[in-house]
Scaffold this motif. Structure first.
Motif, short mmCIF file in Angstrom:
data_model
loop_
_atom_site.label_atom_id
_atom_site.label_comp_id
_atom_site.label_asym_id
_atom_site.label_seq_id
_atom_site.Cartn_x
_atom_site.Cartn_y
_atom_site.Cartn_z
N LEU A 153 8.65 62.68 20.25
CA LEU A 153 8.24 63.04 21.54
C LEU A 153 6.82 63.87 21.42
O LEU A 153 6.06 63.69 22.27
CB LEU A 153 9.23 63.84 22.20
CG LEU A 153 8.94 64.61 23.67
CD1 LEU A 153 8.98 63.41 24.69
CD2 LEU A 153 10.09 65.56 23.99
N GLU A 159 4.35 63.44 19.39
CA GLU A 159 3.61 62.67 18.87
C GLU A 159 3.43 61.61 20.08
O GLU A 159 2.43 60.43 19.80
CB GLU A 159 3.78 62.11 17.73
CG GLU A 159 3.78 62.96 16.42
CD GLU A 159 4.18 62.33 15.02
OE1 GLU A 159 4.86 61.11 15.09
OE2 GLU A 159 3.72 62.81 14.00
N GLU A 160 4.12 61.72 20.91
CA GLU A 160 3.84 60.71 22.18
C GLU A 160 4.25 59.37 21.58
O GLU A 160 3.77 58.33 22.29
CB GLU A 160 2.47 60.81 22.88
CG GLU A 160 2.46 62.24 23.44
CD GLU A 160 0.96 62.36 24.13
OE1 GLU A 160 0.16 61.38 23.99
OE2 GLU A 160 1.05 63.35 24.78
N LYS A 161 5.15 59.07 20.82
CA LYS A 161 5.77 57.81 20.43
C LYS A 161 6.48 57.14 21.50
O LYS A 161 6.79 55.98 21.52
CB LYS A 161 6.31 57.91 19.08
CG LYS A 161 5.40 58.14 17.91
CD LYS A 161 6.04 57.96 16.48
CE LYS A 161 4.98 58.19 15.50
NZ LYS A 161 5.72 58.13 14.11
N TYR A 162 7.16 57.88 22.28
CA TYR A 162 7.73 57.28 23.53
C TYR A 162 7.85 58.23 24.68
O TYR A 162 7.29 59.52 24.45
CB TYR A 162 9.48 57.31 23.23
CG TYR A 162 10.09 58.48 22.78
CD1 TYR A 162 10.77 59.31 23.83
CD2 TYR A 162 10.29 58.95 21.68
CE1 TYR A 162 11.32 60.52 23.72
CE2 TYR A 162 11.09 60.12 21.18
CZ TYR A 162 11.50 60.83 22.33
OH TYR A 162 12.15 61.87 22.21
N GLN A 163 8.04 57.87 25.72
CA GLN A 163 7.43 58.57 27.13
C GLN A 163 8.78 59.65 27.46
O GLN A 163 9.94 58.90 27.36
CB GLN A 163 7.19 57.53 28.29
CG GLN A 163 5.89 56.85 28.04
CD GLN A 163 4.67 57.65 27.76
OE1 GLN A 163 4.64 58.83 28.63
NE2 GLN A 163 3.87 57.62 26.44
N ASN A 164 8.34 60.73 28.06
CA ASN A 164 9.45 61.58 28.26
C ASN A 164 10.19 61.35 29.90
O ASN A 164 10.55 62.43 30.24
CB ASN A 164 8.88 62.85 28.20
CG ASN A 164 7.62 62.93 28.98
OD1 ASN A 164 6.55 62.74 28.61
ND2 ASN A 164 7.77 63.63 30.25
N ILE A 179 9.46 66.76 31.43
CA ILE A 179 9.31 66.96 29.92
C ILE A 179 10.09 68.05 29.57
O ILE A 179 10.63 68.49 28.66
CB ILE A 179 7.76 66.81 29.54
CG1 ILE A 179 7.61 66.90 28.12
CG2 ILE A 179 7.25 68.05 30.06
CD1 ILE A 179 6.63 66.47 27.69
N GLN A 196 0.71 69.60 20.59
CA GLN A 196 1.09 69.50 21.76
C GLN A 196 0.59 70.83 22.62
O GLN A 196 0.16 70.69 23.79
CB GLN A 196 2.72 69.82 21.82
CG GLN A 196 3.11 69.68 23.44
CD GLN A 196 3.23 68.27 23.96
OE1 GLN A 196 3.07 67.32 23.12
NE2 GLN A 196 3.61 68.08 25.06
N ASN A 228 -3.09 69.76 23.36
CA ASN A 228 -3.10 68.69 24.42
C ASN A 228 -2.57 69.46 25.86
O ASN A 228 -3.28 69.01 26.94
CB ASN A 228 -1.76 67.59 24.03
CG ASN A 228 -2.44 66.02 24.47
OD1 ASN A 228 -3.49 66.13 24.88
ND2 ASN A 228 -1.63 65.09 24.02
#
Length: 333
Positions: free
Chosen positions: A152, A154-159, A185, A252, A255
């Motif tokens: 999450l 690393e934004e490998k999938y959307q929240n 999120i 995070q 970001n």
């Protein structure tokens, strides 16, 4: 229909959804799995949504309508959680569609794997009618909470919370914060930090209708400040609870500062009341975070980062301020 206690509660917040809600409800009614309830919370609709949903509910007692004054989607979802009788909970948006195997597939996994959350894949339907499948960089299977949090961060999938079946006991005491965006999120972080394990199901079971109208929304400054603050606090907690994730958690925060500053400049470029917040974000971006974080950014954010590093922001703001001042002088003369 059935008189059994439902195993799954499906929660749908609705607001002025007369054009999409029937399509959404029909996709749920077509489920292969049958022992569920659908809690539809109308958030003060001004169109024909209520009458349409009432008529639909009369034909199937599993579908239940609750009314409330307008309080936003977070408030409607919280209302739905308070009415839920199922052992498991999932959320669906009123303009989206679900595959007929959604409940069947996710219910089997959450039972057999004895896990707290099941993530499933989704496809996005664009305004032009094109379907784009989600790309996920890890295989199907059980994940530890640390692995799920790392993916999450690393934004490998959307929240998105509509892509998860939750154990309801996991959600006791957790509620959605009433923000204009970002509530997904925050809710997801809270749930993950409580979970023992999660499962990623590599099946496309949800169709998300991309609504570009939401992009034109003007976010309140209090929401922006609160969400940025919560994201950073949440990341700090993750870093403390899972030291192995400290670097990802710090990224995070980096970001969050970058996104926060971008939104401030987009919606409130000349608001003097936000000068302190802008300066703090700039200071963090330039001094606190390691420069190598920029390599992890998207191309768009990397350009913005470079823009900030060279102090073009202050030049740009001064230029805009000068233009406005000249304009006012001309109007007076």
């Amino acid at each position: 229909t059935t008189d059994m206690k439902p195993e799954i509660s499906v929660i749908i917040p609705v607001y002025n959804s007369e054009n999409t809600i029937i399509r959404c409800l029909k996709s749920i009614k077509d489920q292969n799995y049958r022992n569920y309830e659908v809690i539809i919370v109308d958030d003060g609709s001004q169109d024909r949504t209520v009458s349409i949903v009432k008529a639909f509910c009369q034909n199937d007692t599993r579908f239940k309508l609750y009314l409330q004054e307008n309080g936003g989607p977070s408030s409607a979802r919280n209302h739905g959680l308070s009415e839920a009788d199922g052992e498991y909970v999932c959320f669906i948006d009123s303009d989206d569609l679900v595959d007929s195997n959604l409940l069947d597939e996710s219910y089997k996994i959450i039972n057999t794997e004895k896990t707290d959350m099941v993530f499933y894949k989704y496809r996005r339907r664009t305004s032009s009618g094109e379907y784009i499948d989600e790309e996920v960089n890890f295989p199907e299977g059980r994940l530890t909470v640390a692995e799920a949090l790392k993916a999450l961060l690393e934004e490998k999938y959307q929240n998105y919370i509509w892509r998860i079946l939750f154990s309801k006991t996991l959600l006791e005491g957790i509620r959605f914060k009433n923000y204009s965006f970002g509530e997904d999120i925050i809710f997801l972080y809270e749930a993950l930090l409580r979970a023992n394990s999660v499962f990623f199901l590599n099946k496309m079971l949800y169709t998300y209708n991309d609504n570009y109208e939401s992009l034109s929304k003007r976010y309140s400054t209090s929401d922006l400040i609160a969400i940025c603050d919560i994201l950073k606090k949440r990341s700090k907690i993750i870093g403390e609870k899972y030291p192995i994730l400290r670097n990802e958690a710090n990224f995070q925060c980096f970001n969050a500062d970058l996104s926060f500053l971008s939104l401030l400049l987009r919606f409130y470029p000349l608001d003097k009341r936000l000068k302190t917040q802008r300066r703090l974000c700039l200071s963090n971006i330039r001094k606190v975070y390691p420069a190598y974080y920029k390599e992890e950014l998207t191309l768009k954010k990397r350009f913005f980062y470079s823009f900030l590093r060279f102090d073009i922001l202050n030049i740009g703001q001064n230029l805009v301020g000068a233009i406005f001042a000249l304009k006012k002088m001309k109007e007076k003369s």
